[in-house]
Write a protein that holds these residues in place. Structure first.
Motif, short mmCIF file in Angstrom:
data_model
loop_
_atom_site.label_atom_id
_atom_site.label_comp_id
_atom_site.label_asym_id
_atom_site.label_seq_id
_atom_site.Cartn_x
_atom_site.Cartn_y
_atom_site.Cartn_z
N LEU A 36 -8.76 -10.75 17.06
CA LEU A 36 -10.02 -11.33 16.61
C LEU A 36 -10.98 -10.22 16.23
CD1 LEU A 36 -11.01 -14.29 16.52
CD2 LEU A 36 -11.98 -13.94 18.79
N ARG A 37 -11.50 -10.25 15.00
CA ARG A 37 -12.35 -9.18 14.51
C ARG A 37 -13.58 -9.72 13.74
NH1 ARG A 37 -9.61 -6.97 17.65
NH2 ARG A 37 -8.51 -4.97 17.46
N PRO A 38 -14.50 -10.38 14.42
CA PRO A 38 -15.74 -10.76 13.72
C PRO A 38 -16.50 -9.51 13.30
CG PRO A 38 -15.94 -11.13 16.09
CD PRO A 38 -14.52 -10.76 15.84
N PHE A 39 -17.07 -9.52 12.09
CA PHE A 39 -17.74 -8.32 11.59
C PHE A 39 -19.07 -8.67 10.92
CE2 PHE A 39 -15.07 -9.60 7.97
CZ PHE A 39 -15.94 -9.49 6.90
N ASP A 40 -19.87 -7.64 10.73
CA ASP A 40 -21.18 -7.77 10.10
C ASP A 40 -20.99 -7.74 8.59
OD1 ASP A 40 -23.71 -7.31 8.96
OD2 ASP A 40 -24.41 -6.16 10.70
N SER A 41 -21.07 -8.90 7.96
CA SER A 41 -20.79 -8.99 6.53
C SER A 41 -21.78 -8.20 5.69
CB SER A 41 -20.77 -10.45 6.09
OG SER A 41 -22.00 -11.09 6.37
N ILE A 98 -17.36 -12.47 20.73
CA ILE A 98 -16.81 -11.27 21.36
C ILE A 98 -16.98 -11.34 22.88
CG2 ILE A 98 -17.11 -8.77 21.61
CD1 ILE A 98 -17.93 -8.77 18.60
N ALA A 99 -18.14 -11.79 23.33
CA ALA A 99 -18.37 -11.94 24.76
C ALA A 99 -17.40 -12.95 25.36
CB ALA A 99 -19.82 -12.36 25.02
N ALA A 100 -17.12 -14.02 24.64
CA ALA A 100 -16.17 -15.02 25.11
C ALA A 100 -14.77 -14.44 25.19
CB ALA A 100 -16.19 -16.23 24.17
N GLN A 101 -14.42 -13.62 24.22
CA GLN A 101 -13.11 -12.97 24.26
C GLN A 101 -12.99 -12.06 25.48
OE1 GLN A 101 -12.31 -10.28 21.00
NE2 GLN A 101 -10.12 -10.67 21.10
N PHE A 102 -14.03 -11.30 25.77
CA PHE A 102 -14.02 -10.44 26.94
C PHE A 102 -13.83 -11.26 28.23
CE2 PHE A 102 -16.84 -6.78 25.13
CZ PHE A 102 -15.79 -6.37 24.33
N ALA A 103 -14.55 -12.36 28.32
CA ALA A 103 -14.60 -13.12 29.57
C ALA A 103 -13.46 -14.12 29.72
CB ALA A 103 -15.94 -13.85 29.68
N HIS A 104 -12.98 -14.67 28.60
CA HIS A 104 -12.05 -15.81 28.69
C HIS A 104 -10.78 -15.64 27.86
CE1 HIS A 104 -15.16 -18.09 30.79
NE2 HIS A 104 -16.02 -17.72 29.85
N GLY A 105 -10.65 -14.56 27.13
CA GLY A 105 -9.44 -14.34 26.35
C GLY A 105 -9.53 -14.82 24.91
N THR A 106 -8.56 -14.40 24.13
CA THR A 106 -8.60 -14.67 22.69
C THR A 106 -8.45 -16.15 22.36
OG1 THR A 106 -7.73 -12.46 22.16
CG2 THR A 106 -7.47 -14.17 20.48
N GLU A 107 -7.59 -16.85 23.06
CA GLU A 107 -7.35 -18.27 22.71
C GLU A 107 -8.64 -19.09 22.82
OE1 GLU A 107 -4.52 -22.04 24.06
OE2 GLU A 107 -4.07 -20.02 24.76
N ARG A 108 -9.37 -18.90 23.88
CA ARG A 108 -10.61 -19.67 24.05
C ARG A 108 -11.70 -19.16 23.10
NH1 ARG A 108 -11.83 -20.43 30.33
NH2 ARG A 108 -13.36 -21.94 29.52
N GLY A 144 -22.52 -20.96 29.50
CA GLY A 144 -23.26 -20.61 28.29
C GLY A 144 -24.34 -19.57 28.50
N PRO A 145 -25.26 -19.77 29.47
CA PRO A 145 -26.32 -18.77 29.67
C PRO A 145 -25.77 -17.38 30.04
CG PRO A 145 -26.93 -20.85 30.69
CD PRO A 145 -25.50 -20.99 30.25
N ALA A 146 -24.74 -17.35 30.89
CA ALA A 146 -24.16 -16.06 31.26
C ALA A 146 -23.49 -15.39 30.06
CB ALA A 146 -23.14 -16.26 32.38
N LEU A 147 -22.83 -16.20 29.26
CA LEU A 147 -22.18 -15.65 28.08
C LEU A 147 -23.21 -15.11 27.08
CD1 LEU A 147 -19.15 -15.48 27.46
CD2 LEU A 147 -19.43 -17.44 25.95
N LEU A 148 -24.31 -15.83 26.94
CA LEU A 148 -25.36 -15.38 26.04
C LEU A 148 -25.95 -14.05 26.51
CD1 LEU A 148 -26.78 -16.51 23.46
CD2 LEU A 148 -28.61 -17.27 24.96
N ALA A 152 -25.69 -10.13 24.59
CA ALA A 152 -26.81 -9.23 24.27
C ALA A 152 -26.61 -7.83 24.83
CB ALA A 152 -28.10 -9.82 24.82
N GLY A 153 -25.50 -7.60 25.51
CA GLY A 153 -25.27 -6.32 26.16
C GLY A 153 -24.75 -5.25 25.22
N ALA A 154 -24.83 -4.02 25.69
CA ALA A 154 -24.45 -2.86 24.88
C ALA A 154 -22.95 -2.84 24.57
CB ALA A 154 -24.85 -1.58 25.59
N SER A 155 -22.12 -3.29 25.51
CA SER A 155 -20.67 -3.23 25.27
C SER A 155 -20.24 -4.18 24.16
CB SER A 155 -19.90 -3.53 26.56
OG SER A 155 -20.18 -4.85 27.01
N VAL A 156 -20.87 -5.35 24.11
CA VAL A 156 -20.55 -6.29 23.04
C VAL A 156 -21.03 -5.76 21.70
CG1 VAL A 156 -21.10 -8.57 22.10
CG2 VAL A 156 -20.41 -8.35 24.49
#
Length: 202
Positions: A36-41, A98-108, A144-148, A152-156
Motif C-alpha cells: 500500500l503506497r498512498p502518496f501526495d499527488s 497509513i496509521a491503520a496499516q501500522f495498527a491493523h495491517g494491510t488488509e484492513r 477512530g480517535p486513537a487512529l486519528l 498526526a504523528g511524525a512516523s506516519v
C-alpha cells in the motif's frame, strides 16, 4: 517466492476509486501481496508535468466527466460526477490509511481505503474532516480517535513522505498506479494487463 505489487494512489482519485475493489480482488485471487503506497499527488504532479484538475484545459475537464460516467456505468460502480466535497485534500485520509496499516495491517487498511474513496464519490462526505475520518475508521472496528491521533504523528508523516518519494522514483505520474515486478501499469483501465501479469507469474 512471495508475489508483491506496489499500489500507488491518492484517496481522492476517482479512477483509483473505480479500480480499487477490482484490484484488491485480483490480488487475492492470484495470491499477490499488496504494498500500500498512498502518496501526495501534488508533489508527484509537480515533478511529472501533471496539473491539478482546476488548472487543466476545459477540453480535458469536459472529457474527464464523459469518461467517468462511462466507466461508472460499465462497472456498475456508483459515482457522483460532481461530489459535494471535491476537490478535496487527500492528505488527511492518506495519513489515516497509513496509521491503520501500522495498527491493523494491510488488509484492513485496504478496506478503509475503499470506504474513504466511496465517501467522496458515492456518499457526499468530506474526507478532509476529522469527524468523517473517525467515523470511517470505526466502521471497521478501529479506534477512530486513537487512529486519528496516530495519523498526526511524525512516523506516519515520515512514511507518507517516503511513499511519495517512492512514487517519484518509480516515475509515477498518475493514479492509480500499479507496479508488479518492476513493470508499471497506469490506470484502472490497465487492470486487464495487470491480471495477465499476475496469472503469468511463477
Amino acid at each position: 517466492m512471495t508475489k508483491t505489487c506496489d499500489y500507488f494512489f491518492s484517496p481522492q482519485s476517482p479512477y483509483a476509486y473505480l479500480g480499487h475493489e477490482r484490484f484488491v480482488a485480483l490480488a487475492a485471487q492470484y495470491g499477490v501481496q499488496i504494498n500500500l503506497r498512498p502518496f501526495d499527488s501534488g508533489k508527484v504532479f509537480a515533478v511529472s508535468g501533471g496539473l491539478p484538475l482546476g488548472q487543466r484545459a476545459p477540453q480535458r475537464q469536459a472529457y474527464r466527466l464523459i469518461e467517468l460516467a462511462r466507466w461508472s456505468k460499465a462497472l456498475s460502480v456508483p459515482l457522483n460526477l460532481h461530489p459535494k466535497y471535491f476537490p478535496v485534500s487527500g492528505d488527511p485520509a492518506a495519513r489515516l490509511i497509513i496509521a491503520a496499516q501500522f495498527a491493523h495491517g494491510t488488509e484492513r487498511a485496504l478496506a478503509l481505503t475503499g470506504a474513504v474513496m466511496r465517501a467522496v464519490w458515492a456518499e457526499e462526505r468530506n474526507i478532509a474532516d476529522d469527524a468523517t475520518l473517525v467515523a470511517l475508521a470505526q466502521q471497521f472496528d478501529m479506534d477512530g480517535p486513537a487512529l486519528l491521533r496516530a495519523a498526526a504523528g511524525a512516523s506516519v508523516q515520515s512514511t507518507y513522505d517516503q511513499y511519495t518519494q517512492e512514487a517519484i522514483s518509480a516515475n509515477v505520474f498518475g493514479m492509480p498506479w500499479y507496479r508488479f515486478r518492476d513493470e508499471p501499469f497506469w490506470g484502472q483501465d490497465r487492470l486487464q494487463f495487470l491480471e495477465q501479469a499476475f496469472a503469468g507469474a511463477a
